[in-house]
Design an enzyme around this catalytic site. Structure first.
Site, PDB file in Angstrom:
ATOM      1  N   ASN A   1       0.798  -1.214   0.000  1.00 57.00           N
ATOM      2  CA  ASN A   1       0.000   0.000   0.000  1.00 57.00           C
ATOM      3  C   ASN A   1       0.840   1.279   0.000  1.00 57.00           C
ATOM      4  O   ASN A   1       0.358   2.336  -0.381  1.00 57.00           O
ATOM      5  CB  ASN A   1      -0.925  -0.013   1.232  1.00 57.00           C
ATOM      6  CG  ASN A   1      -1.616   1.302   1.471  1.00 57.00           C
ATOM      7  OD1 ASN A   1      -2.478   1.705   0.700  1.00 57.00           O
ATOM      8  ND2 ASN A   1      -1.221   1.996   2.540  1.00 57.00           N
TER       9      ASN A   1
ATOM     10  N   TYR B   1       3.468  10.559 -11.235  1.00 54.26           N
ATOM     11  CA  TYR B   1       2.620   9.691 -10.413  1.00 54.26           C
ATOM     12  C   TYR B   1       1.799   8.746 -11.286  1.00 54.26           C
ATOM     13  O   TYR B   1       1.719   7.537 -11.029  1.00 54.26           O
ATOM     14  CB  TYR B   1       1.697  10.548  -9.542  1.00 54.26           C
ATOM     15  CG  TYR B   1       0.699   9.763  -8.724  1.00 54.26           C
ATOM     16  CD1 TYR B   1       1.085   9.108  -7.562  1.00 54.26           C
ATOM     17  CD2 TYR B   1      -0.643   9.686  -9.110  1.00 54.26           C
ATOM     18  CE1 TYR B   1       0.180   8.386  -6.799  1.00 54.26           C
ATOM     19  CE2 TYR B   1      -1.552   8.964  -8.359  1.00 54.26           C
ATOM     20  CZ  TYR B   1      -1.138   8.329  -7.203  1.00 54.26           C
ATOM     21  OH  TYR B   1      -2.055   7.607  -6.463  1.00 54.26           O
TER      22      TYR B   1
ATOM     23  N   LYS C   1       1.942   4.563 -11.433  1.00 52.35           N
ATOM     24  CA  LYS C   1       0.787   3.707 -11.172  1.00 52.35           C
ATOM     25  C   LYS C   1       0.427   2.847 -12.380  1.00 52.35           C
ATOM     26  O   LYS C   1      -0.067   1.721 -12.220  1.00 52.35           O
ATOM     27  CB  LYS C   1      -0.408   4.558 -10.728  1.00 52.35           C
ATOM     28  CG  LYS C   1      -0.224   5.186  -9.345  1.00 52.35           C
ATOM     29  CD  LYS C   1       0.029   4.135  -8.273  1.00 52.35           C
ATOM     30  CE  LYS C   1       0.081   4.728  -6.881  1.00 52.35           C
ATOM     31  NZ  LYS C   1       0.272   3.681  -5.836  1.00 52.35           N
TER      32      LYS C   1
ATOM     33  N   ILE D   1     -10.400   9.191  -2.282  1.00 51.71           N
ATOM     34  CA  ILE D   1     -10.651   8.611  -0.969  1.00 51.71           C
ATOM     35  C   ILE D   1     -10.177   9.586   0.092  1.00 51.71           C
ATOM     36  O   ILE D   1      -9.100  10.187  -0.034  1.00 51.71           O
ATOM     37  CB  ILE D   1      -9.892   7.267  -0.798  1.00 51.71           C
ATOM     38  CG1 ILE D   1     -10.234   6.291  -1.930  1.00 51.71           C
ATOM     39  CG2 ILE D   1     -10.211   6.646   0.569  1.00 51.71           C
ATOM     40  CD1 ILE D   1     -11.655   5.798  -1.950  1.00 51.71           C
TER      41      ILE D   1
ATOM     42  N   THR E   1      -8.133  10.354   2.661  1.00 53.90           N
ATOM     43  CA  THR E   1      -6.922   9.887   3.339  1.00 53.90           C
ATOM     44  C   THR E   1      -5.981  11.070   3.490  1.00 53.90           C
ATOM     45  O   THR E   1      -6.128  12.085   2.791  1.00 53.90           O
ATOM     46  CB  THR E   1      -6.194   8.800   2.530  1.00 53.90           C
ATOM     47  OG1 THR E   1      -5.632   9.396   1.346  1.00 53.90           O
ATOM     48  CG2 THR E   1      -7.119   7.656   2.142  1.00 53.90           C
TER      49      THR E   1
END
Length: 256
Positions: free
Chosen positions: A90, A156, A160, A189, A191
């Protein structure tokens, strides 16, 4: 009976957000959990939360971009609990939003070192351990950015997309060794990693904030527990015929 009783789960980036939620979810289902990360205080707090709920957990401080750290993480996990049945890779970082020509090589290298190189290192040592016990399940945390392009964060996005390729290739290599390897692809999300972006949007006013959620067909931002439950499903016997796949959890964003 909890469905993961007698199993051992490893969670990198387990000190907050999706990682923390997943570590807690594994423990609630009876697994012994080892969580890692660079922030020791937050890691120990997560262990405390699990133990207060009668779960079993251990924190090992590690940086996924350092091979010796990951080898130590795997060794300490096995020394403590004898095996690794599930691994949720993760750990990851994002970068500031800038057009490609303004991105620095230093930032590019940092993103790749953690999001891709770190993932490769983790998978290498997890697979070695799982081969020794006859199988296991690995879940890699990609992103919707592993499937589509998002302007302003090209390094990024590239990292991914690479996670997706690594996941699929490894899944084929180890399918006959009883090791299933899949990915989850979270959308927006709540976070710590995405809070800065969300706070930036919301600071611009109600119209801009509403515009963000309006781009998600379900009209809301997700929570870490929704990703955690997806990871646990992919680790369960209910997903025993699933490997080399990615499961998008994004409120319908990518389907548009």
């Amino acid at each position: 009976m909890a469905k993961f009783t007698g199993k051992v789960a490893l969670v990198t980036g387990g000190t907050s957000g999706i990682g923390q939620a997943t570590a807690i979810a594994f423990a609630k289902e009876g697994a012994k959990v080892v969580l890692s990360g660079r922030r020791e205080a937050e890691g120990k707090e997560t262990v405390k939360l699990i133990e207060q709920a009668d779960g079993t957990a251990k924190f090992v401080r590690s940086d996924v971009s350092i091979e010796s750290d990951i080898k130590k993480l795997i060794d300490e996990t096995v020394a403590s609990f004898d095996r690794i049945d599930f691994a949720f890779n993760n750990a990851g970082i994002v970068i500031d939003s800038l057009p490609l020509h303004e991105q620095s090589l230093e930032k590019f290298d940092k993103v790749m070192a953690i999001n891709l190189r770190g993932l490769f290192i983790c998978m290498k040592y997890e697979i070695i351990q799982m081969l020794s016990i006859g199988g296991g399940v690995i879940i890699n945390n990609s992103s919707i950015s592993g499937l589509i392009a998002i302007p302003g964060v090209s390094p990024y996005v590239a990292s991914k997309h690479a996670v997706m390729g690594l996941t699929k290739s490894a899944a084929l290599e180890y399918a006959k060794s009883n090791i299933r390897i899949n990915a989850v692809n979270p959308g927006f999300i709540y976070t710590p990693m995405t809070d800065r972006y969300i706070e930036y949007i919301e600071s611009m006013g109600d119209a801009e904030s509403q515009q963000l959620t309006a781009t998600i067909p379900m009209g809301r931002i997700g929570n870490p527990e929704e990703i955690a439950s997806t990871v646990l499903f992919l680790c369960s016997d209910a997903a025993s015929y699933i490997t080399g796949q990615s499961l998008v959890v994004d409120g319908g964003y990518v389907a548009q």
